[in-house]
Design a protein around this motif. Structure first.
Motif, PDB file in Angstrom:
ATOM      1  N   GLY A  23       0.862  -1.186   0.069  1.00 57.33           N
ATOM      2  CA  GLY A  23       0.015   0.109   0.062  1.00 57.33           C
ATOM      3  C   GLY A  23       0.863   1.465  -0.110  1.00 57.33           C
ATOM      4  O   GLY A  23       0.613   2.329  -0.599  1.00 57.33           O
ATOM      5  N   LYS A  24       1.830   1.180   0.923  1.00 59.01           N
ATOM      6  CA  LYS A  24       2.759   2.313   0.830  1.00 59.01           C
ATOM      7  C   LYS A  24       3.551   2.717  -0.497  1.00 59.01           C
ATOM      8  O   LYS A  24       3.814   3.802  -1.005  1.00 59.01           O
ATOM      9  CB  LYS A  24       3.869   2.194   1.958  1.00 59.01           C
ATOM     10  N   GLN A  25       4.161   1.488  -1.115  1.00 58.60           N
ATOM     11  CA  GLN A  25       4.741   1.660  -2.372  1.00 58.60           C
ATOM     12  C   GLN A  25       4.061   2.098  -3.538  1.00 58.60           C
ATOM     13  O   GLN A  25       4.136   2.948  -4.467  1.00 58.60           O
ATOM     14  CB  GLN A  25       5.243   0.187  -2.919  1.00 58.60           C
ATOM     15  N   ILE A  26       2.536   1.797  -3.534  1.00 58.15           N
ATOM     16  CA  ILE A  26       1.487   2.012  -4.407  1.00 58.15           C
ATOM     17  C   ILE A  26       1.153   3.594  -4.194  1.00 58.15           C
ATOM     18  O   ILE A  26       1.219   4.395  -5.177  1.00 58.15           O
ATOM     19  CB  ILE A  26       0.214   1.338  -4.299  1.00 58.15           C
ATOM     20  N   LEU A  35      -6.423   6.783  -8.939  1.00 62.12           N
ATOM     21  CA  LEU A  35      -6.429   5.402  -9.038  1.00 62.12           C
ATOM     22  C   LEU A  35      -7.827   4.789  -9.169  1.00 62.12           C
ATOM     23  O   LEU A  35      -8.890   5.253  -8.707  1.00 62.12           O
ATOM     24  CB  LEU A  35      -5.830   4.529  -7.939  1.00 62.12           C
ATOM     25  N   LEU A  36      -7.985   3.925 -10.195  1.00 62.26           N
ATOM     26  CA  LEU A  36      -9.268   2.825 -10.268  1.00 62.26           C
ATOM     27  C   LEU A  36      -8.841   1.502  -9.883  1.00 62.26           C
ATOM     28  O   LEU A  36      -7.811   0.871 -10.696  1.00 62.26           O
ATOM     29  CB  LEU A  36      -9.809   2.934 -11.696  1.00 62.26           C
ATOM     30  N   VAL A  37      -9.121   0.975  -8.877  1.00 60.14           N
ATOM     31  CA  VAL A  37      -8.732  -0.363  -8.430  1.00 60.14           C
ATOM     32  C   VAL A  37      -9.573  -1.382  -8.580  1.00 60.14           C
ATOM     33  O   VAL A  37     -10.960  -1.206  -8.350  1.00 60.14           O
ATOM     34  CB  VAL A  37      -8.449  -0.273  -6.768  1.00 60.14           C
ATOM     35  N   LEU A  51      -5.611  -3.863   1.267  1.00 59.16           N
ATOM     36  CA  LEU A  51      -4.981  -3.076   0.741  1.00 59.16           C
ATOM     37  C   LEU A  51      -5.329  -1.518   0.438  1.00 59.16           C
ATOM     38  O   LEU A  51      -4.481  -0.784   0.698  1.00 59.16           O
ATOM     39  CB  LEU A  51      -4.726  -3.820  -0.749  1.00 59.16           C
ATOM     40  N   ILE A  52      -6.614  -1.436   0.028  1.00 59.72           N
ATOM     41  CA  ILE A  52      -6.955  -0.046  -0.148  1.00 59.72           C
ATOM     42  C   ILE A  52      -6.963   0.824   1.095  1.00 59.72           C
ATOM     43  O   ILE A  52      -6.838   2.076   1.066  1.00 59.72           O
ATOM     44  CB  ILE A  52      -8.382   0.118  -0.928  1.00 59.72           C
ATOM     45  N   ARG A  53      -6.981   0.297   2.089  1.00 57.23           N
ATOM     46  CA  ARG A  53      -6.828   0.982   3.568  1.00 57.23           C
ATOM     47  C   ARG A  53      -5.306   1.417   3.796  1.00 57.23           C
ATOM     48  O   ARG A  53      -5.410   2.475   4.431  1.00 57.23           O
ATOM     49  CB  ARG A  53      -7.467   0.059   4.500  1.00 57.23           C
ATOM     50  N   TYR A  54      -4.402   0.890   2.853  1.00 62.06           N
ATOM     51  CA  TYR A  54      -3.119   1.461   3.072  1.00 62.06           C
ATOM     52  C   TYR A  54      -2.692   2.162   1.997  1.00 62.06           C
ATOM     53  O   TYR A  54      -1.559   2.649   1.540  1.00 62.06           O
ATOM     54  CB  TYR A  54      -2.216   0.224   3.250  1.00 62.06           C
ATOM     55  N   ILE A  55      -3.625   2.650   1.107  1.00 56.91           N
ATOM     56  CA  ILE A  55      -3.149   3.451  -0.272  1.00 56.91           C
ATOM     57  C   ILE A  55      -3.679   4.711   0.158  1.00 56.91           C
ATOM     58  O   ILE A  55      -5.219   4.852   0.074  1.00 56.91           O
ATOM     59  CB  ILE A  55      -3.828   3.034  -1.552  1.00 56.91           C
ATOM     60  N   GLU A  56      -3.116   5.573   0.479  1.00 59.29           N
ATOM     61  CA  GLU A  56      -3.291   6.979   0.767  1.00 59.29           C
ATOM     62  C   GLU A  56      -3.556   8.056  -0.204  1.00 59.29           C
ATOM     63  O   GLU A  56      -2.805   9.047  -0.198  1.00 59.29           O
ATOM     64  CB  GLU A  56      -2.582   7.540   1.815  1.00 59.29           C
ATOM     65  N   LEU A  57      -4.571   7.536  -1.125  1.00 57.77           N
ATOM     66  CA  LEU A  57      -4.671   8.421  -2.550  1.00 57.77           C
ATOM     67  C   LEU A  57      -6.158   8.399  -2.718  1.00 57.77           C
ATOM     68  O   LEU A  57      -6.913   7.381  -2.258  1.00 57.77           O
ATOM     69  CB  LEU A  57      -4.088   8.016  -3.539  1.00 57.77           C
ATOM     70  N   PRO A  58      -6.602   9.285  -3.284  1.00 53.48           N
ATOM     71  CA  PRO A  58      -8.130   9.180  -3.900  1.00 53.48           C
ATOM     72  C   PRO A  58      -8.257   8.166  -4.938  1.00 53.48           C
ATOM     73  O   PRO A  58      -7.404   8.037  -5.844  1.00 53.48           O
ATOM     74  CB  PRO A  58      -8.254  10.468  -4.656  1.00 53.48           C
ATOM     75  N   LEU A  59      -8.982   7.259  -4.631  1.00 49.19           N
ATOM     76  CA  LEU A  59      -9.463   5.965  -5.452  1.00 49.19           C
ATOM     77  C   LEU A  59     -10.804   5.603  -5.705  1.00 49.19           C
ATOM     78  O   LEU A  59     -11.687   5.933  -4.661  1.00 49.19           O
ATOM     79  CB  LEU A  59      -8.514   4.724  -5.167  1.00 49.19           C
ATOM     80  N   GLU A  60     -11.187   4.902  -6.413  1.00 53.57           N
ATOM     81  CA  GLU A  60     -12.463   4.155  -6.919  1.00 53.57           C
ATOM     82  C   GLU A  60     -12.209   2.722  -7.002  1.00 53.57           C
ATOM     83  O   GLU A  60     -11.155   2.241  -7.581  1.00 53.57           O
ATOM     84  CB  GLU A  60     -13.017   4.666  -8.165  1.00 53.57           C
ATOM     85  N   ILE A  61     -13.137   1.826  -6.743  1.00 48.73           N
ATOM     86  CA  ILE A  61     -13.039   0.407  -6.756  1.00 48.73           C
ATOM     87  C   ILE A  61     -13.977   0.064  -7.685  1.00 48.73           C
ATOM     88  O   ILE A  61     -15.028   0.491  -7.794  1.00 48.73           O
ATOM     89  CB  ILE A  61     -13.112  -0.452  -5.627  1.00 48.73           C
ATOM     90  N   ASP A  62     -13.669  -0.989  -8.357  1.00 47.37           N
ATOM     91  CA  ASP A  62     -14.891  -1.915  -9.367  1.00 47.37           C
ATOM     92  C   ASP A  62     -14.401  -3.443  -9.456  1.00 47.37           C
ATOM     93  O   ASP A  62     -13.301  -3.510  -8.841  1.00 47.37           O
ATOM     94  CB  ASP A  62     -14.660  -1.243 -10.709  1.00 47.37           C
ATOM     95  N   PHE A  63     -15.182  -4.117  -9.723  1.00 48.85           N
ATOM     96  CA  PHE A  63     -14.943  -5.520  -9.540  1.00 48.85           C
ATOM     97  C   PHE A  63     -15.214  -6.303 -11.016  1.00 48.85           C
ATOM     98  O   PHE A  63     -16.184  -5.889 -11.539  1.00 48.85           O
ATOM     99  CB  PHE A  63     -15.662  -6.241  -8.433  1.00 48.85           C
ATOM    100  N   ARG A  92      -8.349   6.090 -17.471  1.00 48.98           N
ATOM    101  CA  ARG A  92      -8.210   5.752 -16.012  1.00 48.98           C
ATOM    102  C   ARG A  92      -6.910   5.332 -15.734  1.00 48.98           C
ATOM    103  O   ARG A  92      -6.397   4.489 -16.569  1.00 48.98           O
ATOM    104  CB  ARG A  92      -9.355   4.926 -15.453  1.00 48.98           C
ATOM    105  N   HIS A  93      -6.572   5.350 -14.524  1.00 51.66           N
ATOM    106  CA  HIS A  93      -5.045   4.647 -14.141  1.00 51.66           C
ATOM    107  C   HIS A  93      -5.696   3.562 -13.291  1.00 51.66           C
ATOM    108  O   HIS A  93      -6.029   3.648 -12.341  1.00 51.66           O
ATOM    109  CB  HIS A  93      -4.373   5.693 -13.127  1.00 51.66           C
ATOM    110  N   VAL A  94      -5.766   2.086 -13.990  1.00 50.99           N
ATOM    111  CA  VAL A  94      -6.121   0.984 -13.566  1.00 50.99           C
ATOM    112  C   VAL A  94      -5.118   0.160 -12.886  1.00 50.99           C
ATOM    113  O   VAL A  94      -4.159   0.045 -13.420  1.00 50.99           O
ATOM    114  CB  VAL A  94      -6.555   0.217 -14.730  1.00 50.99           C
ATOM    115  N   LEU A  95      -5.606  -0.295 -11.663  1.00 48.49           N
ATOM    116  CA  LEU A  95      -4.664  -1.230 -10.788  1.00 48.49           C
ATOM    117  C   LEU A  95      -5.535  -2.587 -10.714  1.00 48.49           C
ATOM    118  O   LEU A  95      -6.415  -2.506 -10.057  1.00 48.49           O
ATOM    119  CB  LEU A  95      -4.186  -0.839  -9.358  1.00 48.49           C
TER     120      LEU A  95
END
Ligand code: PRP
Length: 178
Positions: A23-26, A35-37, A51-63, A92-95
């Motif tokens: 999460g820190k590295q990302i 990010l779009l996770v 993981l998303i709780r350790y990514i300190e950036l604005p992000l959205e999620i989809d599945f 979008r920046h997809v991860l």
């Protein structure tokens, strides 16, 4: 449930430590980008949630959900989408988040399918990787751990749809499969 476990490969603490590092590295590498996770159901659900709780950036999620034709242990490489994304990913920046890469056939299909939708960038993050089993080359950008070619469960990963809620990653006793 716990009585079916043969050996714990990664404890809840070890998983948490590595997930926090990822999460820190990302967070560092995606500074200034949104990010779009995307989680690959169902296995990646637990990893993504942590993981998303350790990514300190604005992000959205989809599945997205996919299944490959074949028997229960060996994928045939013919993959079909069970559930598509809810939203477009163009520009979008997809991860893409996976729990496990085995033959690589599922991810190979998903990566081709998603890249064709013209995201601004596309990267892959997997918690676990079995490099020995690979049938098709996959470029993995973020990885938790390499593991040997053993059947494992827990932290989202199932045997016959069960054991996904084990807080650690473990092997099962052989009699469980009998
Ligand atoms: C697992 C895993 C990957 C895939 C990896 O999913 O989550 O998506 O298999 O295998 P491969 O590299 O050989 O293609 P599974 O099909 O078991 O579905 P699940 O996530 O719903 O458990």
């Amino acid at each position: 449930m716990h009585e079916d476990v043969k050996e714990i490969l990664f404890s809840a603490d070890e998983l948490n430590k590595r997930v926090r590092e990822l999460g820190k590295q990302i967070t560092t590498e995606y500074q200034g980008r949104e990010l779009l996770v995307i989680g690959v159901l169902k296995g990646a659900n637990v990893f993504l949630g942590d993981l998303i709780r350790y990514i300190e950036l604005p992000l959205e999620i989809d599945f997205i959900a996919a299944a490959s034709y074949g028997n229960s242990t060996e994928s045939s490489g013919v993959v079909r989408l069970l559930k598509d994304l809810d939203y477009p990913i163009e520009n979008r920046h997809v991860l893409l988040i996976e729990d496990l890469i085995d033959t690589g056939l599922t991810l190979n299909y998903l990566a081709d399918n998603l890249k064709a939708r013209q995201p601004a960038s596309f990267k892959i993050c997997t918690l676990l990787d079995k490099p020995e089993r690979r049938k098709v080359a996959i470029e993995v950008d973020y990885k938790g751990f390499d593991i040997p070619d053993e059947f494992i469960v827990g932290y989202g990963i199932d045997y016959s749809q069960k054991y996904r809620n084990l807080p650690y990653v473990a092997t099962l006793k052989p009699e469980v499969y009998a």
